[in-house]
Design an enzyme around this catalytic site. Structure first.
Site, short mmCIF file in Angstrom:
data_model
loop_
_atom_site.label_atom_id
_atom_site.label_comp_id
_atom_site.label_asym_id
_atom_site.label_seq_id
_atom_site.Cartn_x
_atom_site.Cartn_y
_atom_site.Cartn_z
N GLU A 125 0.96 -1.17 -0.14
CA GLU A 125 0.20 0.18 -0.04
C GLU A 125 0.84 1.19 -0.12
O GLU A 125 2.02 1.01 0.43
CB GLU A 125 -0.76 0.06 1.12
CG GLU A 125 -2.48 -0.43 1.05
CD GLU A 125 -2.98 0.84 0.16
OE1 GLU A 125 -2.57 1.66 -0.38
OE2 GLU A 125 -4.35 0.77 0.06
N ARG A 170 -7.93 1.99 12.81
CA ARG A 170 -6.59 2.29 12.30
C ARG A 170 -6.43 3.28 11.26
O ARG A 170 -7.47 3.37 10.61
CB ARG A 170 -5.81 0.77 11.85
CG ARG A 170 -6.28 0.30 10.63
CD ARG A 170 -5.15 -0.76 10.13
NE ARG A 170 -6.00 -1.50 9.12
CZ ARG A 170 -5.82 -1.33 7.63
NH1 ARG A 170 -5.26 -0.03 7.21
NH2 ARG A 170 -6.20 -1.93 6.77
N ASN A 203 -5.42 4.44 7.51
CA ASN A 203 -5.05 3.79 6.36
C ASN A 203 -4.60 4.73 5.36
O ASN A 203 -3.08 4.81 5.59
CB ASN A 203 -6.69 3.47 5.57
CG ASN A 203 -6.56 2.45 4.80
OD1 ASN A 203 -5.67 1.29 4.90
ND2 ASN A 203 -7.14 2.33 3.53
N ASP A 231 -9.94 2.05 -3.96
CA ASP A 231 -9.02 2.00 -3.23
C ASP A 231 -7.95 3.18 -3.37
O ASP A 231 -8.33 4.26 -3.34
CB ASP A 231 -8.11 0.60 -3.20
CG ASP A 231 -7.41 0.40 -2.02
OD1 ASP A 231 -6.97 1.21 -1.26
OD2 ASP A 231 -7.50 -0.91 -1.52
#
EC number: 3.1.1.17
Length: 311
Positions: A18, A108, A110, A213
């Site tokens: 990522e 959390r 991202n 995404d």
């Protein structure tokens, strides 16, 4: 149909790559492996990929301007200043700067990225039971100013994901994955305030499967969006709100996670992917899940390298 060429440039032990960020002055790519709890640095000139292990899910990384080997990273619900030489397996220094959402301990961070003015934007997500299945409206989008002041800009987010700004800083593009849309805000670049949120592109209305995404933007102000569970990169016209083309990875990796332009001329598209929580059938069919890809002949260029945090 895209004529782009897709190649694997690194594939080893990545669970969920990522946050790719091209460092123009070094001509390399930094990115993270979230469940693998690691920071990676890929050097195209040698093909080598260096890794340092972290203590916790590591979700984004951006360099700090004028401070060599220094970065801001997200680990779980905290933002840290992190020092690493990009080669060693050891962390040099790790200082916690901010922690958020004490009332949502399973949340959390991202995706995170700096705007053209050098402020860090990073969003959180609700607790994820399965890929794309989260506690809704628990996440927030934050901005960290140059004076280290943290403010909340957007709330009631499911999975805070892709961020991009137009070349003139008048528009801010944003993805909450579980909304199945790419949204656009008017953007006050001086104050760093988004307003007038609207849907730019609706995946479901366009018959596109998967979750939007990570994303990046090119010099024509068109965006490139990775599809998690969709196996494609979408090239979207931000003026018309329409699909220009797709780059299809579906026989190689279905869980694409993010994109970033890189290379000497910023005309190569790096794409991260995941093999985390794939079924045995998916693993047998998807030959390159989890790989770091480079796509050439995309017919576009990125807007400079990744923006650094400016202190």
């Amino acid at each position: 149909m895209s004529r782009s060429n897709i190649e694997v440039v690194f594939k080893d032990d990545i669970l969920l790559g990522e946050g790719p960020h091209w460092v123009e002055e070094r001509q390399d790519l930094i990115y993270v492996d979230i469940p693998g709890q690691a920071v990676h640095r890929f050097v195209p000139s040698t093909g080598k990929d260096y890794k340092v292990q972290m203590d916790g899910r590591t979700t984004f990384i951006v360099p700090v301007e004028f401070k060599p080997n220094t970065y801001l990273i997200g680990i779980e619900r905290s933002i840290y200043e992190f020092e690493w030489d990009g080669i060693s397996a050891d962390v040099f220094k790790l200082n916690k700067m901010k922690t958020v959402e004490e009332d949502f301990p399973k949340n959390r961070f991202n995706d995170g990225k700096c705007d053209p003015q050098g402020r860090l934007w990073a969003g959180t997500m609700g607790y994820e039971t399965d890929p794309g299945v989260v506690e809704l409206e628990k996440g927030h989008l934050y901005k960290l100013d140059k004076n280290n002041q943290l403010s909340t800009l957007v709330d009631k987010i499911g999975i805070s994901n892709g961020l991009a700004w137009s070349t003139d800083s008048s528009k801010f593009f944003y993805i909450d994955s579980v909304s199945f849309t790419v949204d656009v805000f008017d953007f006050d670049s001086t104050a760093g305030i988004p307003s007038n949120r609207q849907v730019l592109f609706d995946l479901k209305k366009n018959g596109i499967a998967g979750l939007a995404d990570g994303m990046t933007i090119d010099t024509q102000n068109n965006i490139w969006v990775a599809l998690h569970s969709g196996g494609k990169v979408l090239h979207i016209d931000t003026t018309a709100g329409s699909l220009i083309e797709t780059i299809d990875f579906s026989n190689r990796a279905s869980m694409l996670t993010s994109v970033a332009f890189g290379g000497r001329y910023l005309d190569e598209l790096y794409v991260t992917s995941a093999n985390y929580r794939l079924t045995p059938e998916q693993k047998s069919l998807e030959t390159d899940s989890g790989a770091l890809f480079k796509v050439t002949n995309v017919g576009a260029k990125g807007v400079g390298g990744g923006i650094s945090y400016r202190v």
